[in-house]
Write an enzyme that holds these catalytic residues in place. Structure first.
Site, PDB file in Angstrom:
ATOM      1  N   SER A   1      99.213  -2.849  25.407  1.00 24.83           N
ATOM      2  CA  SER A   1     100.133  -2.568  24.307  1.00 24.83           C
ATOM      3  C   SER A   1     100.247  -3.711  23.307  1.00 24.83           C
ATOM      4  O   SER A   1     101.338  -4.010  22.810  1.00 24.83           O
ATOM      5  CB  SER A   1     101.506  -2.162  24.856  1.00 24.83           C
ATOM      6  OG  SER A   1     101.383  -0.980  25.629  1.00 24.83           O
TER       7      SER A   1
ATOM      8  N   GLU B   1      91.332   2.024  34.041  1.00 25.08           N
ATOM      9  CA  GLU B   1      91.150   3.491  34.024  1.00 25.08           C
ATOM     10  C   GLU B   1      89.914   3.888  34.818  1.00 25.08           C
ATOM     11  O   GLU B   1      89.883   4.942  35.457  1.00 25.08           O
ATOM     12  CB  GLU B   1      91.082   3.991  32.566  1.00 25.08           C
ATOM     13  CG  GLU B   1      92.466   3.949  31.921  1.00 25.08           C
ATOM     14  CD  GLU B   1      92.477   3.804  30.417  1.00 25.08           C
ATOM     15  OE1 GLU B   1      91.434   4.016  29.776  1.00 25.08           O
ATOM     16  OE2 GLU B   1      93.554   3.464  29.884  1.00 25.08           O
TER      17      GLU B   1
ATOM     18  N   GLU C   1      94.782  -7.457  32.108  1.00 28.58           N
ATOM     19  CA  GLU C   1      95.470  -6.267  31.623  1.00 28.58           C
ATOM     20  C   GLU C   1      96.380  -5.722  32.721  1.00 28.58           C
ATOM     21  O   GLU C   1      95.917  -4.983  33.597  1.00 28.58           O
ATOM     22  CB  GLU C   1      94.455  -5.186  31.259  1.00 28.58           C
ATOM     23  CG  GLU C   1      93.497  -5.572  30.156  1.00 28.58           C
ATOM     24  CD  GLU C   1      93.000  -4.341  29.393  1.00 28.58           C
ATOM     25  OE1 GLU C   1      93.116  -4.359  28.172  1.00 28.58           O
ATOM     26  OE2 GLU C   1      92.547  -3.383  30.018  1.00 28.58           O
TER      27      GLU C   1
ATOM     28  N   ASN D   1      89.229  -1.492  22.233  1.00 30.66           N
ATOM     29  CA  ASN D   1      88.702  -0.537  23.213  1.00 30.66           C
ATOM     30  C   ASN D   1      89.076   0.864  22.746  1.00 30.66           C
ATOM     31  O   ASN D   1      90.230   1.267  22.860  1.00 30.66           O
ATOM     32  CB  ASN D   1      89.307  -0.830  24.596  1.00 30.66           C
ATOM     33  CG  ASN D   1      88.934   0.235  25.614  1.00 30.66           C
ATOM     34  OD1 ASN D   1      87.990   1.002  25.411  1.00 30.66           O
ATOM     35  ND2 ASN D   1      89.674   0.282  26.712  1.00 30.66           N
ATOM     36  N   TRP D   2      88.082   1.575  22.235  1.00 32.17           N
ATOM     37  CA  TRP D   2      88.382   2.884  21.638  1.00 32.17           C
ATOM     38  C   TRP D   2      88.561   3.987  22.674  1.00 32.17           C
ATOM     39  O   TRP D   2      88.955   5.094  22.330  1.00 32.17           O
ATOM     40  CB  TRP D   2      87.268   3.258  20.655  1.00 32.17           C
ATOM     41  CG  TRP D   2      87.461   2.667  19.292  1.00 32.17           C
ATOM     42  CD1 TRP D   2      88.271   1.610  18.969  1.00 32.17           C
ATOM     43  CD2 TRP D   2      86.855   3.106  18.077  1.00 32.17           C
ATOM     44  NE1 TRP D   2      88.194   1.365  17.616  1.00 32.17           N
ATOM     45  CE2 TRP D   2      87.327   2.272  17.048  1.00 32.17           C
ATOM     46  CE3 TRP D   2      85.944   4.110  17.752  1.00 32.17           C
ATOM     47  CZ2 TRP D   2      86.930   2.425  15.726  1.00 32.17           C
ATOM     48  CZ3 TRP D   2      85.543   4.254  16.436  1.00 32.17           C
ATOM     49  CH2 TRP D   2      86.033   3.427  15.436  1.00 32.17           C
TER      50      TRP D   2
ATOM     51  N   GLY E   1      93.738  -1.372  22.955  1.00 32.72           N
ATOM     52  CA  GLY E   1      93.410   0.051  22.951  1.00 32.72           C
ATOM     53  C   GLY E   1      93.945   0.726  21.709  1.00 32.72           C
ATOM     54  O   GLY E   1      93.333   0.671  20.635  1.00 32.72           O
ATOM     55  N   GLY E   2      95.130   1.355  21.843  1.00 34.10           N
ATOM     56  CA  GLY E   2      95.704   2.174  20.780  1.00 34.10           C
ATOM     57  C   GLY E   2      95.664   1.555  19.384  1.00 34.10           C
ATOM     58  O   GLY E   2      95.240   2.210  18.419  1.00 34.10           O
TER      59      GLY E   2
ATOM     60  N   HIS F   1      87.548  -1.748  33.831  1.00 34.62           N
ATOM     61  CA  HIS F   1      88.810  -1.331  33.209  1.00 34.62           C
ATOM     62  C   HIS F   1      89.636  -0.555  34.233  1.00 34.62           C
ATOM     63  O   HIS F   1      89.087   0.189  35.047  1.00 34.62           O
ATOM     64  CB  HIS F   1      88.533  -0.467  31.971  1.00 34.62           C
ATOM     65  CG  HIS F   1      89.741  -0.244  31.135  1.00 34.62           C
ATOM     66  ND1 HIS F   1      90.706   0.676  31.467  1.00 34.62           N
ATOM     67  CD2 HIS F   1      90.168  -0.851  29.997  1.00 34.62           C
ATOM     68  CE1 HIS F   1      91.673   0.626  30.559  1.00 34.62           C
ATOM     69  NE2 HIS F   1      91.374  -0.285  29.660  1.00 34.62           N
TER      70      HIS F   1
HETATM   71  C1  PEP Z   1      93.162  -1.001  26.945  1.00 34.63           C
HETATM   72  O1  PEP Z   1      92.758   0.133  26.913  1.00 34.63           O
HETATM   73  O2  PEP Z   1      92.434  -1.864  27.417  1.00 34.63           O
HETATM   74  C2  PEP Z   1      94.505  -1.278  26.433  1.00 34.63           C
HETATM   75  C3  PEP Z   1      94.995  -2.477  26.566  1.00 34.63           C
HETATM   76  O3  PEP Z   1      95.166  -0.239  25.808  1.00 34.63           O
HETATM   77  P1  PEP Z   1      96.525  -0.343  24.930  1.00 34.63           P
HETATM   78  O4  PEP Z   1      96.332  -1.461  23.959  1.00 34.63           O
HETATM   79  O5  PEP Z   1      96.618   0.997  24.255  1.00 34.63           O
HETATM   80  O6  PEP Z   1      97.626  -0.606  25.877  1.00 34.63           O
END
Ligand code: PEP
Length: 247
Positions: A211, A95, A165, A9-10, A232-233, A93
């Site tokens: 993470s 966010e 998540e 997930n960018w 994500g990251g 999501h």
């Molecule tokens: C995400 O954005 O769905 C996510 C899990 O981010 P991260 O891996 O950076 O925690």
């Protein structure tokens, strides 16, 4: 047998031109692996994904309109995404739920719009920290799942992906333990069985997100009900993403 999925997930990162170069590098170094790779991209990057990734790496968007077509300034429809070859798209999501006030009912409409275009929704659910600390995380997450799938009827198990998540783990460097992730994934699969039947529930892929990194992915992905990750990251760095694909 559920095929593992490593979905990046960018979020709102990289320009379209930077993305195009990254896609080319990815294709040059794509490992031989049984896992499926997918990238969930900003809308602006999708035409380059279609051109460069084609059908070698799956891609899709991070959101979609709940409407089919019409006077909805700024919205992007599922039909537009299908036309660009999107196979997957994220809905719900955390966010979007927290910064844009998306409700379970809205998320369910979005999931249904995607299914109408044969795009697989990656439906995100997960509890905030205070809910986990109160020990209410399973009930909370299953309630969110129920609301976000209200009226949603995927034609097959392969038409739906769930991403668990926990909000406290997203972008924070804190990760659920493999045992905690497994316990929640098991609860989600058992809920899916009650709603859609055993065969369906056994076929749905349930991803863990929060993470995930190369150093913790193998232990998480080794759990019987963890079918890969929504990342994500770590999906922004090519080296990390390649390592996740072989984890
Ligand atoms: C995400 O954005 O769905 C996510 C899990 O981010 P991260 O891996 O950076 O925690």
């Amino acid at each position: 047998m559920r095929r593992r999925l490593v979905a990046g997930n960018w979020k709102m990162h990289k320009t379209p031109s930077e993305a195009r170069a990254w896609f080319q590098n990815l294709l040059e170094r794509l490992p031989q692996t049984e896992a499926e790779a997918a990238l969930l991209l900003p809308f602006t990057h999708l035409p380059y994904a279609a051109q460069v990734l084609g059908d070698r790496v799956a891609y899709g968007a991070q959101d979609v309109s709940a409407h089919r077509e019409g006077a909805y300034t700024g919205e992007v429809s599922a039909r537009m995404l299908a036309d660009l070859g999107c196979l997957y798209t994220i809905v719900g999501h955390s966010e979007r739920r927290s910064y844009h006030g998306e409700t379970d009912a809205l998320v369910a409409q979005k999931a249904q719009r995607l299914l109408e275009q044969a795009i697989v929704p990656i439906l995100c659910v997960g509890e905030p920290l205070e809910v986990r600390e109160a020990g209410e995380h399973v009930a909370y997450t299953l309630r969110q799942l129920e609301g976000s799938l209200n009226g949603v009827n995927p034609p097959a198990a392969s038409s739906l992906v769930i991403a668990y998540e926990p909000v406290w783990a997203i972008g924070t460097g804190k990760t659920a333990t493999p045992e905690d992730a497994e316990a929640m994934h098991k609860a989600i699969r058992s809920w899916l069985e009650g709603r859609y039947g055993r065969g369906f529930a056994e076929g749905v892929r349930i991803l863990y997100g929060g993470s995930v990194r190369p150093d913790n992915a193998s232990a998480l992905f080794a759990q019987p009900n963890v079918d890969g990750g929504l990342v994500g990251g770590a999906s922004l760095k090519l080296e990390d993403y390649l390592q996740l694909l072989t984890a």
